[in-house]
Every structure is written in C-alpha cells, then in structure tokens.
Design a protein around this motif. Structure first.
Motif, mmCIF file in Angstrom:
data_model
loop_
_atom_site.group_PDB
_atom_site.id
_atom_site.type_symbol
_atom_site.label_atom_id
_atom_site.label_comp_id
_atom_site.label_asym_id
_atom_site.label_seq_id
_atom_site.Cartn_x
_atom_site.Cartn_y
_atom_site.Cartn_z
ATOM 1 N N ILE A 13 49.336 83.743 -17.572
ATOM 2 C CA ILE A 13 49.360 85.191 -17.849
ATOM 3 C C ILE A 13 49.117 85.460 -19.338
ATOM 4 O O ILE A 13 48.313 86.313 -19.700
ATOM 5 N N VAL A 14 49.787 84.681 -20.190
ATOM 6 C CA VAL A 14 49.637 84.885 -21.642
ATOM 7 C C VAL A 14 48.190 84.658 -22.068
ATOM 8 O O VAL A 14 47.597 85.480 -22.771
ATOM 9 N N PHE A 15 47.598 83.549 -21.579
ATOM 10 C CA PHE A 15 46.210 83.249 -21.940
ATOM 11 C C PHE A 15 45.270 84.322 -21.409
ATOM 12 O O PHE A 15 44.304 84.685 -22.073
ATOM 13 N N THR A 16 45.542 84.816 -20.195
ATOM 14 C CA THR A 16 44.690 85.842 -19.610
ATOM 15 C C THR A 16 44.775 87.130 -20.428
ATOM 16 O O THR A 16 43.746 87.737 -20.746
ATOM 17 N N ILE A 17 46.007 87.512 -20.792
ATOM 18 C CA ILE A 17 46.178 88.734 -21.596
ATOM 19 C C ILE A 17 45.455 88.596 -22.934
ATOM 20 O O ILE A 17 44.721 89.489 -23.354
ATOM 21 N N VAL A 18 45.625 87.428 -23.568
ATOM 22 C CA VAL A 18 44.974 87.190 -24.866
ATOM 23 C C VAL A 18 43.463 87.298 -24.722
ATOM 24 O O VAL A 18 42.780 87.940 -25.534
ATOM 25 N N SER A 19 42.929 86.703 -23.653
ATOM 26 C CA SER A 19 41.473 86.724 -23.488
ATOM 27 C C SER A 19 40.964 88.123 -23.164
ATOM 28 O O SER A 19 39.899 88.524 -23.633
ATOM 29 N N VAL A 20 41.738 88.902 -22.370
ATOM 30 C CA VAL A 20 41.318 90.271 -22.050
ATOM 31 C C VAL A 20 41.316 91.119 -23.316
ATOM 32 O O VAL A 20 40.337 91.810 -23.609
ATOM 33 N N VAL A 21 42.413 91.015 -24.091
ATOM 34 C CA VAL A 21 42.502 91.773 -25.348
ATOM 35 C C VAL A 21 41.364 91.345 -26.289
ATOM 36 O O VAL A 21 40.686 92.182 -26.877
ATOM 37 N N PHE A 49 34.333 84.922 -23.099
ATOM 38 C CA PHE A 49 35.653 84.992 -23.727
ATOM 39 C C PHE A 49 36.706 85.413 -22.706
ATOM 40 O O PHE A 49 37.803 84.877 -22.666
ATOM 41 N N LEU A 50 36.309 86.376 -21.863
ATOM 42 C CA LEU A 50 37.223 86.908 -20.848
ATOM 43 C C LEU A 50 37.614 85.817 -19.852
ATOM 44 O O LEU A 50 38.756 85.714 -19.432
ATOM 45 N N LEU A 51 36.645 84.997 -19.475
ATOM 46 C CA LEU A 51 36.903 83.935 -18.493
ATOM 47 C C LEU A 51 37.612 82.736 -19.111
ATOM 48 O O LEU A 51 38.326 82.008 -18.425
ATOM 49 N N SER A 52 37.385 82.534 -20.419
ATOM 50 C CA SER A 52 37.939 81.332 -21.058
ATOM 51 C C SER A 52 39.470 81.314 -21.048
ATOM 52 O O SER A 52 40.074 80.256 -20.954
ATOM 53 N N GLY A 53 40.110 82.490 -21.135
ATOM 54 C CA GLY A 53 41.582 82.576 -21.161
ATOM 55 C C GLY A 53 42.223 82.000 -19.913
ATOM 56 O O GLY A 53 42.978 81.021 -19.993
ATOM 57 N N PRO A 54 41.921 82.590 -18.722
ATOM 58 C CA PRO A 54 42.514 82.049 -17.493
ATOM 59 C C PRO A 54 42.168 80.583 -17.265
ATOM 60 O O PRO A 54 43.026 79.799 -16.840
ATOM 61 N N LEU A 55 40.914 80.212 -17.615
ATOM 62 C CA LEU A 55 40.515 78.803 -17.427
ATOM 63 C C LEU A 55 41.324 77.884 -18.329
ATOM 64 O O LEU A 55 41.776 76.821 -17.907
ATOM 65 N N ALA A 56 41.526 78.321 -19.577
ATOM 66 C CA ALA A 56 42.334 77.520 -20.518
ATOM 67 C C ALA A 56 43.769 77.402 -20.007
ATOM 68 O O ALA A 56 44.385 76.342 -20.117
ATOM 69 N N GLY A 57 44.290 78.496 -19.432
ATOM 70 C CA GLY A 57 45.646 78.495 -18.868
ATOM 71 C C GLY A 57 45.775 77.485 -17.744
ATOM 72 O O GLY A 57 46.724 76.698 -17.706
ATOM 73 N N ILE A 58 44.782 77.482 -16.840
ATOM 74 C CA ILE A 58 44.799 76.549 -15.704
ATOM 75 C C ILE A 58 44.692 75.110 -16.220
ATOM 76 O O ILE A 58 45.434 74.226 -15.807
#
Lengths: 238, 208
Positions: free
Chosen positions: A29-37, A183-192
């Motif tokens: 969630i944190v990585f996804t929020i960071v990537s969305v922002v 950038f948007l996709l990289s957050g959730p992928l990095a989290g996983i």
C-alpha cells in the motif's frame, strides 16, 4: 537425509507468509501510494514543463549538367549534397536569423533562437528542428524559418533547386505519459518484489525448532509432551 | 503489609482445551518419577518468552486431577507471574520464608484441591546468592515430604544461571521448548551445556 538437498516445506512457506502478510500488505500500500503521488506529480510537473518538438525538412534536387554522353539532365547526388551543406550554413547565418527574428516581431532573441533551433544537413536534405515550451511559438518559428530560407537562399544563390518536404511537423510526445505510467506501475511491483524477497529471506533464515523430530535430532532427551495450544494468559490479565 | 495466605483462585488461567495434552504429559512424568523415586522437578526454559508459567500451572492442575498432591514453588524471582495470577502481590512467598525464618506452611496457598502454590515473595537483592542458599534446598526437601510432586518454576537460562543452580536441588529437570522460538544452533549449544553440567533432564515439553 542427503545434506546437499534443500527441501522446502510449502506448508511452512504458507505459515511464514501468514506471519508477514499484514506487513507485506502495508509495504504494498505504501509503495502504491508513493508511486501514485509520484506519477501525479510527475505528469503535472512535466505538463508544466512540456517541450514541443517541430521538424521541417528541405531537400536539394540539383540536376546534372548536359554533356555529350548525357544529353538529358539527371539528379546529381554529390552536387545536391554540397548544396545542402551550403544552404544549411546560409540558414544558420545571422543574415537569415535576423530576418526570422524580424518576422517573429522580436518575440525571441538571437541567443534564444540558437538554443531552440538546430539546422543540420544530412546527405541531400536539411533538417530543421525547433523546440519550445509554447507550441504556437514553436510552430511559428518553424514556419518563419522555412519561409525565410526559401527567400534568402534564392536571393543569395540565385537558384531554386530545392523543395520543402515538410513545413512544420509536430513530433508525438507520448514518452512523457509512458514514463508516468511506468512510475505508476513501478510502486506496486516494487512492493510485491520486496515482499517476495522478504519471504525468501525468512525461508532461508528459518532455522527455528518447530517439530518433535527436530527436537529429537538435537537433544539427547525424550519429548515427554507436546502442548498444541499455546495459552497466553497475559492478554487476559490486561 | 503482608496478608495471610488463604485460598485463592486461578481458575481463569487453566485451559481445559488442552487438558488431555497436559494429562498425557503428567502421566509421562509420573512414570518417570516412579522409576527414579524423585519428586522435585525443576521446570525451566531457555528464554522467558516460552510461557513456561502456563505450562507449570496447567501441568500441576492435570497432575492434581490425577490424585497427586502437588506444590508449585515459584523460584522465578526475576520475572514472577504467579503473584500476578493471584492478583495479590503481598502474599507470603519463599523469599519471605527464608529471610524471616517462617515456617513453610506460612507460604502455602491452596488454589484448588490437591494443588498448592508457594510464590516467589518479595524482591531479593542478590538473586543468584539467594537461590544458592542451603535454606532453599531445605525448604524444597521439606516440601517434597509433604507432597507427591514439587514443581519448581525456575527462570529462563539464556540470560541467568539461576535455572542451573536450582537444577542442583532438584532430582529431575523438565525443559520447556517453545516451538518456533529457538534456533537450532542455540539449542545444540544448550544440549551440550546440559550434558557438560550433568543436569538430570528427564525430558522436554514442546510448546506449540
């Protein structure tokens, strides 16, 4: 048991996953929020600083001179190439640039013009590239260059052996959107990925004793009892 | 001010769900004790996180239900939970019996039929020295004559040597190992240490 063989107990992997899945979810969630922002900021920042690229193309078509062996004129590549080089020098000269600046009613200075415009002869073509943050200005400059080049080359060289292939073509700038999407996709992928790395680390470093067999392997004493449910009265006490 | 020890209840800390596991463990211990004719059992764990107190209490309950007269002696003076279980920290304990030369009966708390507890008592400055005193040995021996089994709750041995000292007074030691709490390397070292010190370990309880 063969010591070279490393066995992975899938039920144990599941147990370890259950142990960390809440924290993994938090990381995701944190990585996804960071990537969305980040992606929103990036797209806004980039749109505010968007640079437009417009290209124009002039081609030199010089025919060969008539000779006894060649009564009909043909396209002369080598001479056309030399002309293209000369014409690009003319377009780059202050003589032409001043004319363009006048055409633009002094909207830009010569220094700005030189930063925004690149003129390059490639074989028999002259490629003119114009970049600016303002699309209208970019197109205006590109059109002014082509118009001025046509007039001034004729005036200087007393010839009209060139044709304008492209007046002003706006280059597609989808790369900015693509990088925001990446950038948007990289957050959730990095989290996983981080969660998977963490789980693998736990599996590798999982050396705790859990079963009766493991206790028997290590200790010289018998297992007298196994208490399956682990009471925790301290919770009750609070 | 200390209050007179009377009947206390600890029923909410007894877990009926696992009573069969405790009865099985109790039966194994009784078989072992009969063979060796020893009735003071030191119950120790490697760390403090292994909920040894729960196991001591529930094992004592299971044994008392098997018509054995049981006494729990809490010698975990560093991290005692039994006085908290009884929700009264002013009850007389073993440290008071030793320091004030009281009779053993003054420290006995009956919690249910066939089950008494002797708490750790008030805080002691030099715990290791206190545990090493011969008075502790005498109290345990006296208690062993009045009860079928004396279960001694001793502290975790990863940090302090109290458990090993207590093991010297006791005929047998029961080791509590918490599942997924200890790594193999540490446990191998513990096994070697127990062998080197010739601690009479009767067996292990694996707490999952």
């Amino acid at each position: 048991m063969n010591k070279d063989v490393y066995e992975i107990d899938l039920s144990r992997v599941w147990e370890l996953f259950k142990k960390i899945y809440k924290r993994c979810l938090l990381i995701f969630i944190v990585f996804t929020i960071v990537s969305v922002v980040g992606a929103v900021y990036l797209s806004k920042y980039r749109s505010a600083n968007e640079t437009y690229f417009v290209t124009s193309k002039i081609m030199v078509v010089q025919e060969s001179y008539k000779t006894d062996t060649q009564p009909e004129p043909l396209f002369d590549y080598e001479i056309s190439k030399q002309f293209a080089s000369t014409y690009s020098d003319i377009i780059n000269s202050n003589y032409v640039i001043n004319d363009i600046i006048n055409e633009l009613n002094g909207k830009i200075t010569i220094e700005e013009y030189r930063k925004m415009v690149t003129v390059k002869a490639t074989n028999t073509s002259i490629n003119i590239s114009t970049s600016a943050n303002d699309l209208d200005l970019c197109l205006e400059i590109a059109n002014a260059i082509v118009a001025s080049a046509k007039t001034k080359i004729k005036e200087v060289m007393k010839t009209e052996n060139f044709i304008v292939l492209d007046n002003a073509i706006l280059n597609d700038s989808t790369t900015n959107n693509q990088s925001s999407l990446k950038f948007l996709l990289s957050g959730p992928l990095a989290g996983i990925l981080l969660s998977i790395i963490w789980l693998i680390y736990l599996i590798i470093t999982d050396v705790n004793i859990r079963t009766e067999e493991q206790v028997n392997e290590i200790f010289d004493y018998p297992v007298l009892g196994i208490i399956n449910k682990y009471p925790n009265y301290t919770k009750e006490m609070k | 001010m200390m209050v007179t020890n009377n009947k206390q209840t600890i029923i909410k800390y007894i877990y009926s769900d696992e009573s069969e596991s405790y009865k099985k463990l109790g039966a194994n211990i009784l078989v072992n004790v009969e063979k060796k004719q020893s009735n003071i059992i030191n119950i120790m764990s490697y760390t403090e996180n292994e909920k040894r107190n729960d196991i001591v209490l529930n094992l004592a309950v299971a044994l008392s239900q098997m018509n054995q007269k049981i006494l729990i002696v809490d010698l975990d003076l560093r991290n005692s939970s039994f006085s908290e279980m009884l929700e009264n920290k002013n009850l007389v304990g073993i440290s008071d019996i030793v320091s004030e030369n009281l009779k053993i009966e003054n420290g006995l708390i009956n919690v249910m039929q066939n089950l008494d507890i002797m708490l750790s008592g008030k805080a002691v400055k030099d715990i290791s020295r206190f545990i090493s005193s011969q008075k502790i040995n005498a109290i345990l021996n006296e208690a062993s004559k009045k009860y079928d089994l004396v279960l001694v709750n001793s502290p975790g041995i990863s940090m302090f040597a109290d458990g090993f000292i207590i093991a010297e007074y006791c005929n047998r030691t029961l080791l509590v190992i918490g599942s997924d709490q200890n790594n193999r390397k540490e446990m191998k070292r513990l096994n070697e240490q127990l062998n080197q010190m010739k601690i009479n370990v009767m067996g292990i309880v694996l707490a999952k």
